[in-house]
Design an enzyme around this catalytic site. Structure first.
Site, mmCIF file in Angstrom:
data_model
loop_
_atom_site.group_PDB
_atom_site.id
_atom_site.type_symbol
_atom_site.label_atom_id
_atom_site.label_comp_id
_atom_site.label_asym_id
_atom_site.label_seq_id
_atom_site.Cartn_x
_atom_site.Cartn_y
_atom_site.Cartn_z
ATOM 1 N N CYS A 292 2.847 16.145 3.998
ATOM 2 C CA CYS A 292 2.447 17.485 3.558
ATOM 3 C C CYS A 292 3.343 18.576 4.161
ATOM 4 C CB CYS A 292 0.991 17.748 3.920
ATOM 5 S SG CYS A 292 -0.166 16.639 3.106
ATOM 6 N N ALA B 281 0.981 5.595 -1.848
ATOM 7 C CA ALA B 281 1.254 5.982 -3.230
ATOM 8 C C ALA B 281 2.740 6.310 -3.373
ATOM 9 C CB ALA B 281 0.409 7.191 -3.629
ATOM 10 N N ALA C 108 -0.422 7.438 7.297
ATOM 11 C CA ALA C 108 -1.693 7.923 7.849
ATOM 12 C C ALA C 108 -2.734 6.811 7.995
ATOM 13 C CB ALA C 108 -2.240 9.049 6.984
#
Length: 552
Positions: A42, A114, A10
């Site tokens: 997601c 992450a 993103a």
């Protein structure tokens, strides 16, 4: 200008796209060690569950797309192993060939994201244990479920992804047990809101083991049993790891980049690090709370996109600034929407705010249009009258309301302002007095002490302390007999005026109904009759019974 970006999900792709829109001459290269770029992490649970049919739906853009549309070079399966900040060079390993080369940059952006936390427990590397973070994880998990038809899955962790995975696996006919070391699902929620989610999960056949820690995954390379610290053993066919993520800061640390108190990279409003010409954006970078101004880390794609756009603009001479976040989140499980923004009650108290707390249960639209109850928990600062945070649990209209609250908190609106919002109304969409408006009205009245609220936790504390209270259940006798507040007496609203003649007007008095509306009417009656210290139970008996069942 030569811009090098490390990471292509993103934030990284947002940096590149904005930089190109501002500057056609810049040479822009993205390096990423993964196979896929700009994917929807997601959406992974819905792919595993089959609701999203093709992985292509989660990866709508590839390197060729970025080259053709933006003239940006995206190099997947290329791992940046080190950075020389003085020479302004990066060392890159081609993971397909093993070759290593050096590239130079004028400006560097770390968008390394992450990584899933893999707990150091025996058996965690077994072939039926899956983290859920990237497209490869999604493919591996779905392939396993498709090919082995598991009967039972154990999910370790009860956050967003864990609960969404529980739903999707259950819908595929897999029995699910969720194990969470914290004694509630969704740890960021207040317990009195999380318990509503727990109740809904259990109604839909999900087994919850809360306050439990997994100590071992038993099996010879293939987990057959999950063992917890308390000695429980769960027979299982599949284990999903959803215990959280941590920012990928190893490269940054080796460069001498300063980390913030959250453990992510410290950046300013322009996404600059402490090293000149080095920026950070996305899940690897720290943000700050709009409410408190303090550092906050919430790894979400929406935040990563905003950070990336800001960095890309600044790098190419623009003036965008990152304005912080509220930690807003929303998810759905078995039709129930759960949303939150800003501070929880627990956080607000820990930070020393003098707060007003409201539990507001209202239908999202009129009952004759099929309206369904939603419960809004709102926390406000008594001193400034500003909203600090909101949590909502309900079946419809939750997203609409949380976004209004987000806007109000961001713009420093006072609770009084909510009632005056000219919100859209028609019976298919809302009630005449929208739940948002009602929330502001009740909070304002309570702060003004015109119609004070008391939470179930505070009421129970005062009961347990032996305080002499008048607690009045204003519902029908049949409702009172089914479940009531400890020490309450039943005086239906229609009988209250007559009964009040024999009551002590100076004794602390608590009134309640099922949800709060009739309780508020009773509160007004008593106040007008001269009672000096009257409270309405926040959320009514329904809220109190949940508190008693699940604790706080």
């Amino acid at each position: 200008m030569k811009l090098v970006i490390i990471g292509s999900v993103a934030a990284g792709t947002s940096v590149a796209a904005k930089a190109r829109r501002n500057n056609e001459e810049a040479q822009i290269t993205i390096y990423d060690r993964d196979y896929d770029i700009s994917y929807s992490g997601c959406g992974i649970p819905y792919y595993v569950g089959g609701e999203v049919e093709s992985r292509d739906d989660l990866t709508p853009r590839d390197a060729a797309f970025f080259k053709k549309r933006y003239n940006i070079d995206v190099m997947t399966r290329h791992n940046v192993t080190s950075v020389d900040k003085d020479a302004k060079t990066v060392t890159v390993e081609n993971l397909e060939t093993g070759d290593t080369f050096t590239d130079s940059y004028d400006v560097l952006v770390l968008a390394t994201g992450a990584t899933s936390i893999i707990p150091p427990i025996p058996g965690v590397k077994s072939d039926n244990v899956f983290p859920i973070r990237n497209i490869q994880h999604a493919e591996a998990t779905r392939s396993f479920v498709d090919s082995t038809d598991p009967k039972h899955a154990t999910i370790i962790g009860a956050g967003f992804i864990g609960l969404e995975m529980a739903e999707q696996l259950k819908l595929r006919g897999v029995d699910v047990t969720i194990i969470e070391r914290v004694p509630q699902v969704m740890p960021p929620l207040d317990k009195d809101m999380a318990c509503r989610v727990e109740e809904h999960l259990e109604k839909n056949g999900i087994e919850l083991m809360l306050g439990e820690t997994v100590t071992e995954l038993v099996g010879d390379g293939h987990v057959e049993r999950v063992i917890t610290e308390s000695g429980k053993a769960i027979e299982t066919d599949l284990v999903i790891l959803s215990v959280g993520v941590r920012p990928n800061v190893e490269l940054a640390m080796n460069m001498g980049i300063k980390l913030g108190e959250t453990g992510a990279i410290a950046v300013n409003e322009r996404m600059e690090t402490n090293i000149p010409d080095v920026y950070a954006a996305g899940d690897v970078a720290e943000s700050f709370s709009i409410v408190t101004g303090k550092p906050i880390w919430r790894p979400l794609g929406s935040t990563a996109n905003k950070m990336g756009r800001t960095a890309g603009d600044v790098i190419t001479g623009g003036h965008l600034e990152h304005r912080g976040i509220l930690g807003t989140g929303i998810f759905k499980v078995f039709g129930l929407a759960v949303a939150q923004t800003g501070l929880s009650e627990k956080e607000a108290r820990e930070l020393g705010y003098d707060i007003e707390v409201l539990h507001n249960t209202k239908p999202d639209k009129p009952a004759y249009m099929g309206g369904k109850d939603m419960t809004i928990k709102a926390v406000a600062d008594r001193a400034t009258r500003q909203l600090l945070g909101v949590q909502i649990v309900g079946f419809e209209g939750v997203d609409k309301r949380i976004d209004v609250f987000v806007t109000a908190i961001t713009l420093k609106a006072k609770v009084d302002d909510l009632f005056h919002l000219d919100l859209a109304y028609a019976p298919p969409f809302s009630t005449t007095k929208d739940p948002v408006m009602y929330t502001g009205m009740v909070l304002a009245n309570s702060i003004d002490k015109a119609a004070r609220l008391i939470t179930p936790a505070e009421l129970q504390r005062r009961i347990d302390a032996g305080e002499d209270l008048q607690i009045i259940d204003t519902r029908k006798a049949s409702q009172f007999e089914k479940a009531c507040v400890d020490c309450a007496v039943n005086i239906p609203l229609g009988n209250l005026r007559e009964a009040a003649k024999d009551m002590d007007k100076n004794k602390p008095t608590v009134v309640y109904c099922n949800g709060g509306v009739t309780g508020n009417a009773a509160q007004n009656v008593l106040r007008n009759l001269g009672f000096t210290d009257v409270y309405n139970l926040s959320g009514g008996n329904k809220n109190y019974q949940l508190f008693k069942k699940y604790g706080n």
